[in-house]
Write a protein that holds these residues in place. Structure first.
Motif, PDB file in Angstrom:
ATOM      1  N   MET A 127       0.887  -1.264   0.087  1.00 17.96           N
ATOM      2  CA  MET A 127      -0.153   0.125   0.234  1.00 17.96           C
ATOM      3  C   MET A 127       0.853   1.024   0.042  1.00 17.96           C
ATOM      4  O   MET A 127       0.550   2.201  -0.707  1.00 17.96           O
ATOM      5  CB  MET A 127      -1.034  -0.006   1.173  1.00 17.96           C
ATOM      6  N   HIS A 128       1.827   1.290   0.744  1.00 21.54           N
ATOM      7  CA  HIS A 128       2.730   2.461   0.784  1.00 21.54           C
ATOM      8  C   HIS A 128       3.487   2.842  -0.577  1.00 21.54           C
ATOM      9  O   HIS A 128       3.674   3.582  -0.845  1.00 21.54           O
ATOM     10  CB  HIS A 128       3.869   2.074   1.938  1.00 21.54           C
ATOM     11  N   PHE A 129       3.845   1.441  -0.982  1.00 23.28           N
ATOM     12  CA  PHE A 129       4.549   1.650  -2.638  1.00 23.28           C
ATOM     13  C   PHE A 129       3.615   2.308  -3.533  1.00 23.28           C
ATOM     14  O   PHE A 129       3.823   3.080  -4.227  1.00 23.28           O
ATOM     15  CB  PHE A 129       5.000   0.304  -2.837  1.00 23.28           C
ATOM     16  N   ASN A 130       2.209   1.670  -3.635  1.00 24.54           N
ATOM     17  CA  ASN A 130       1.187   2.314  -4.275  1.00 24.54           C
ATOM     18  C   ASN A 130       1.079   3.580  -4.170  1.00 24.54           C
ATOM     19  O   ASN A 130       0.837   4.352  -4.933  1.00 24.54           O
ATOM     20  CB  ASN A 130      -0.007   1.474  -4.156  1.00 24.54           C
ATOM     21  N   ARG A 131       1.246   4.105  -3.053  1.00 23.53           N
ATOM     22  CA  ARG A 131       0.708   5.472  -2.640  1.00 23.53           C
ATOM     23  C   ARG A 131       2.042   6.507  -3.024  1.00 23.53           C
ATOM     24  O   ARG A 131       2.098   7.622  -3.691  1.00 23.53           O
ATOM     25  CB  ARG A 131       0.557   5.824  -1.245  1.00 23.53           C
ATOM     26  N   PHE A 132       3.313   6.009  -2.669  1.00 26.11           N
ATOM     27  CA  PHE A 132       4.522   6.817  -2.770  1.00 26.11           C
ATOM     28  C   PHE A 132       5.516   6.530  -3.939  1.00 26.11           C
ATOM     29  O   PHE A 132       6.273   7.308  -4.255  1.00 26.11           O
ATOM     30  CB  PHE A 132       5.197   6.899  -1.424  1.00 26.11           C
ATOM     31  N   GLY A 133       5.282   5.120  -4.351  1.00 27.90           N
ATOM     32  CA  GLY A 133       6.233   4.725  -5.367  1.00 27.90           C
ATOM     33  C   GLY A 133       7.610   4.503  -4.872  1.00 27.90           C
ATOM     34  O   GLY A 133       8.732   4.310  -5.539  1.00 27.90           O
ATOM     35  N   HIS A 134       7.970   4.261  -3.466  1.00 28.04           N
ATOM     36  CA  HIS A 134       9.178   4.051  -2.840  1.00 28.04           C
ATOM     37  C   HIS A 134       8.931   2.842  -1.700  1.00 28.04           C
ATOM     38  O   HIS A 134       7.931   2.683  -1.083  1.00 28.04           O
ATOM     39  CB  HIS A 134       9.975   4.869  -2.703  1.00 28.04           C
ATOM     40  N   ARG A 135      10.236   2.464  -1.059  1.00 30.43           N
ATOM     41  CA  ARG A 135       9.946   1.387  -0.223  1.00 30.43           C
ATOM     42  C   ARG A 135       9.544   1.892   1.120  1.00 30.43           C
ATOM     43  O   ARG A 135       9.856   3.155   1.449  1.00 30.43           O
ATOM     44  CB  ARG A 135      11.348   0.933   0.055  1.00 30.43           C
ATOM     45  N   MET A 136       8.994   1.114   2.053  1.00 30.01           N
ATOM     46  CA  MET A 136       8.392   1.362   3.144  1.00 30.01           C
ATOM     47  C   MET A 136       9.130   0.945   4.349  1.00 30.01           C
ATOM     48  O   MET A 136       9.890   0.130   4.352  1.00 30.01           O
ATOM     49  CB  MET A 136       6.932   0.668   3.891  1.00 30.01           C
ATOM     50  N   PRO A 137       9.533   2.062   5.137  1.00 28.74           N
ATOM     51  CA  PRO A 137      10.817   1.838   6.226  1.00 28.74           C
ATOM     52  C   PRO A 137      10.436   1.041   7.323  1.00 28.74           C
ATOM     53  O   PRO A 137       9.115   0.906   7.766  1.00 28.74           O
ATOM     54  CB  PRO A 137      11.153   3.241   6.858  1.00 28.74           C
ATOM     55  N   VAL A 138      11.089   0.077   7.728  1.00 31.74           N
ATOM     56  CA  VAL A 138      10.948  -0.816   8.878  1.00 31.74           C
ATOM     57  C   VAL A 138      11.695  -0.509   9.919  1.00 31.74           C
ATOM     58  O   VAL A 138      13.019  -0.443   9.752  1.00 31.74           O
ATOM     59  CB  VAL A 138      11.017  -2.253   8.841  1.00 31.74           C
ATOM     60  N   ARG A 139      11.375   0.126  11.229  1.00 28.62           N
ATOM     61  CA  ARG A 139      11.577   0.678  12.410  1.00 28.62           C
ATOM     62  C   ARG A 139      11.725  -0.604  13.296  1.00 28.62           C
ATOM     63  O   ARG A 139      10.709  -0.868  14.055  1.00 28.62           O
ATOM     64  CB  ARG A 139      11.209   1.777  12.941  1.00 28.62           C
ATOM     65  N   SER A 140      13.105  -1.189  13.418  1.00 25.15           N
ATOM     66  CA  SER A 140      13.209  -2.338  14.385  1.00 25.15           C
ATOM     67  C   SER A 140      13.785  -1.859  15.797  1.00 25.15           C
ATOM     68  O   SER A 140      14.447  -1.031  15.802  1.00 25.15           O
ATOM     69  CB  SER A 140      14.105  -3.302  13.738  1.00 25.15           C
ATOM     70  N   GLU A 141      13.248  -2.650  16.669  1.00 29.05           N
ATOM     71  CA  GLU A 141      13.749  -2.590  17.904  1.00 29.05           C
ATOM     72  C   GLU A 141      15.344  -3.267  18.191  1.00 29.05           C
ATOM     73  O   GLU A 141      15.878  -2.600  18.990  1.00 29.05           O
ATOM     74  CB  GLU A 141      12.845  -3.264  18.910  1.00 29.05           C
ATOM     75  N   GLY A 142      15.510  -3.839  17.330  1.00 25.12           N
ATOM     76  CA  GLY A 142      17.155  -4.224  17.321  1.00 25.12           C
ATOM     77  C   GLY A 142      17.981  -3.627  16.408  1.00 25.12           C
ATOM     78  O   GLY A 142      17.756  -2.685  15.761  1.00 25.12           O
ATOM     79  N   ARG A 143      19.252  -3.934  16.476  1.00 25.24           N
ATOM     80  CA  ARG A 143      20.109  -3.673  15.615  1.00 25.24           C
ATOM     81  C   ARG A 143      20.566  -4.645  14.732  1.00 25.24           C
ATOM     82  O   ARG A 143      20.770  -5.838  15.040  1.00 25.24           O
ATOM     83  CB  ARG A 143      21.566  -3.187  16.616  1.00 25.24           C
TER      84      ARG A 143
END
Length: 441
Positions: A127-143
């Protein structure tokens, strides 16, 4: 310190196994064996409840009524569709399970790797890609040093190297054979090809196929092939044990049936396979193992053909018997017995990025008939009978030959075991390590 790898592994949650699920599990095992700290990322339906992690674990494993409508989720989906997910999704560390009973073993569930969950990961990324045309960020609690996405998904982890595995581009090569949204698929793969730190494929055929479409330089795309990891216990099962298993469970005689493995969908070429089998005159049944994929109506209708009905005298009664039988789901242990007990595995698929059933059959000592198209000759080498999957007569003749020629079957078994060594877990590990070393520096 060991490098940390976050592996997208949502396919491993599917009840019916898929090639991508097998790939993800093997990749996790391979990376762990190479000394990396491996953690998994899956999609969840809701956020983790930090105040009561045990209850949260129960909810994550809850049965879902496919007909139920949740108004709040419908609203959330509508918002994501309209606005995308500009802030990205949060990947939360899942609690270590302690109370949920595993559906397969009956024991308390234990994860082989630390696991993170992101709410509706794959759906929200698209859905994010359809709206903006780029990858969606994943914010992880880990490193994480590296994020390896096991199937094309427009998501990335900031601060990590991002690798994407492309198994095939069937929606572009056989658009009439899938229900994928072709414009989305093309745009998404094109974007990943431009933004990825590296692209991985599972065959030379797919590597060249992807490069032809998306012009990726040689130094940014690598074929690692696939492997199948089977336990020593599975490989050491005797023919006698396998024979008892297939007889007791399915009423099949050892080496007296043919086997197809895969979902019922257009690219698997089921209708031509069944037509060729019927024309071969073989008295040995054909067993299809796999669930329903998509656009399967024509194939399912073919299985009702009256020509596929035979009659058997059991000593007191004449009973109808289907010459072609379908098993929607088979547990792994029984699946290995079915492969081992087959007279031959028939896999005349129209198009494959790799073709795991070929490798599984060769490892378990079963001869193979497969296609001379896409990646399949690359996997089979000289260890299978190759046919044009569009020519029913070729498939028919190959079935007749394999059915009648014991020496040929024995020779293909010998060659198959040798060919399988090329795709061993050790060799796969070498190829994966080369990619990770290049990306991580």
């Amino acid at each position: 310190m060991p490098k940390n790898i976050l592996l997208e592994a949502h396919a491993t949650l599917l009840k019916q196994g898929t090639g991508i699920a097998t790939y993800a599990r093997n990749l996790a095992s391979t990376a762990t064996g190479l000394g990396y700290d491996v953690e998994l990322l899956i999609g969840t339906e809701q956020r983790i409840n930090r105040r009561d992690p045990l209850l949260s674990e129960v909810v994550l494993n809850d049965a879902v009524d496919p007909k139920a409508i949740d108004p709040l989720k419908q609203v959330a989906r509508a918002i994501d569709w309209t606005t995308g997910v500009p802030g990205g999704v949060k990947a939360q560390r899942l609690p270590a399970p302690r109370i949920v009973v595993d559906r397969g073993s009956g024991a308390s569930t234990e994860r082989s790797h630390p696991t993170y969950g992101a709410v509706r990961l794959w759906e929200r990324a698209s859905m994010h890609f359809n709206r903006f045309g780029h990858r969606m960020p994943v914010r992880s609690e880990g490193r994480h040093d590296l994020f390896h996405v096991t199937r094309p998904t427009p998501a990335f982890v900031k601060g990590a190297a991002n690798i994407y595995t492309i198994h095939d581009i069937v929606p572009l090569r056989l658009p009439y054979a899938t229900l994928d949204k072709k414009k989305y698929f093309y745009s998404m793969i094109k974007h990943l090809a431009e933004k990825a730190d590296h692209i991985v494929t599972v065959s030379e055929f797919t590597r060249k196929d992807v490069q032809e479409f998306f012009k990726i330089p040689d130094d940014r795309i690598t074929n690692t092939w696939q492997s199948v990891s089977m336990s020593e216990a599975a490989l050491s099962v005797s023919d006698e044990e396998a024979a008892r298993d297939v007889d007791n469970r399915y009423g099949l005689a050892f080496k007296e049936y043919f086997l197809f493995l895969g979902a019922i969908e257009p690219k698997k070429n089921i209708s031509r396979l069944v037509e060729a089998y019927a024309a071969s005159g073989s008295t040995r049944p054909l067993i299809l193992v796999g669930g329903l994929g998509w656009l399967y109506e024509q194939d399912v209708e073919m299985l009702k053909d009256e020509r596929l009905l035979s009659w058997r005298f059991d000593g007191s009664h004449i009973r109808p018997e289907r010459r072609v039988q379908r098993l929607p789901y088979v547990p792994l242990g029984s699946l290995l017995s079915l492969i081992r007990g087959a007279r031959g595995v028939l896999f005349p698929s129209l198009y494959e990025g790799f073709g795991l059933p070929i490798l599984e059959a060769m490892m378990l000592g079963t001869p193979v008939i497969t296609s001379n198209t896409s990646s399949l000759p690359e996997v089979a080498g000289d260890a299978a009978m190759l046919v044009n999957p569009y020519h029913i007569e070729e498939i028919r003749d190959a079935i007749r030959t394999l059915d009648a020629d014991a020496d040929l079957r024995a020779e293909l078994v010998k060659r198959g075991r040798k060919r399988a060594e090329f795709f061993s877990p050790a060799r796969h590990a070498e190829r994966v390590k080369a990619v990770y070393d290049r990306v991580l520096g």
